[in-house]
Design a protein around this motif. Structure first.
Motif, mmCIF file in Angstrom:
data_model
loop_
_atom_site.group_PDB
_atom_site.id
_atom_site.type_symbol
_atom_site.label_atom_id
_atom_site.label_comp_id
_atom_site.label_asym_id
_atom_site.label_seq_id
_atom_site.Cartn_x
_atom_site.Cartn_y
_atom_site.Cartn_z
ATOM 1 N N ASN A 41 -42.824 -20.797 -4.360
ATOM 2 C CA ASN A 41 -41.712 -20.634 -5.295
ATOM 3 C C ASN A 41 -40.753 -21.801 -5.127
ATOM 4 N N ASN A 42 -40.239 -22.291 -6.253
ATOM 5 C CA ASN A 42 -39.234 -23.357 -6.240
ATOM 6 C C ASN A 42 -37.881 -22.735 -6.573
ATOM 7 N N TYR A 43 -36.876 -23.188 -5.855
ATOM 8 C CA TYR A 43 -35.542 -22.597 -6.003
ATOM 9 C C TYR A 43 -34.565 -23.620 -6.550
ATOM 10 N N GLY A 44 -33.604 -23.146 -7.273
ATOM 11 C CA GLY A 44 -32.499 -23.952 -7.790
ATOM 12 C C GLY A 44 -31.226 -23.174 -7.561
ATOM 13 N N SER A 51 -39.033 -21.467 -10.652
ATOM 14 C CA SER A 51 -40.354 -21.926 -11.086
ATOM 15 C C SER A 51 -41.312 -21.789 -9.903
ATOM 16 N N ARG A 52 -42.530 -22.164 -10.137
ATOM 17 C CA ARG A 52 -43.540 -22.100 -9.078
ATOM 18 C C ARG A 52 -44.274 -23.434 -9.027
ATOM 19 N N GLY A 53 -44.548 -23.875 -7.809
ATOM 20 C CA GLY A 53 -45.309 -25.104 -7.603
ATOM 21 C C GLY A 53 -46.702 -24.782 -7.099
#
Length: 139
Positions: A41-44, A51-53
């Motif tokens: 999982n990508n976090y902001g 989003s997901r990588g």
């Protein structure tokens, strides 16, 4: 939705045929292979993923064969060293007749290790050969 079984029987070990170097191998006791992919999982902003990588796909596997089967491979290998055998495909067939056979093909395989392990009172010698695999095709 459930899928009907072919002739009411599911695949079993007796329905698997493995081919090495164009020859069906009868001295195999196990085959193992899988694909693994790193997913994160990508976090902001905030504490929830935005989003997901997706990382690389890493196929891996091994075969367990009888020592005498390995000796035949060694006899045919360059310099009698199975680690020097170039890339090869391993077809794995599932099914008891051609009409119901499906297959996987392990592409661009090479042996990573070879050796022997034996102990007192062993009645058979089985060797595990780890594989590096380029790709797994499900056909």
């Amino acid at each position: 939705m459930a899928v009907a079984l072919i002739n009411g029987v599911n695949y079993s070990w007796a329905d698997i045929k493995l081919v090495l170097f164009g020859v069906p191998v009868i001295g195999i006791t196990k085959i193992s292979y899988k694909n693994k992919q790193n997913k994160t999982n990508n976090y902001g902003y905030g504490n929830q993923p935005i989003s997901r990588g997706y990382g690389q796909i890493e196929p891996e596997g091994s075969i367990d064969i009888y020592q005498d089967e390995l000796r035949r491979i060694i006899a045919a290998a360059p310099n009698r060293d199975p680690l020097q055998i170039g890339m090869f495909d391993i077809p794995v067939l599932f099914g008891n007749n051609l009409a119901s056979t499906s297959r996987d093909i392990l592409r661009s395989c090479e042996f990573l290790e070879e050796g022997v392990e034996a102990a007192q009172n062993d009645t058979k010698l089985i060797v595990t050969l780890p594989l590096i695999i380029g790709k797994i095709d499900h056909l």
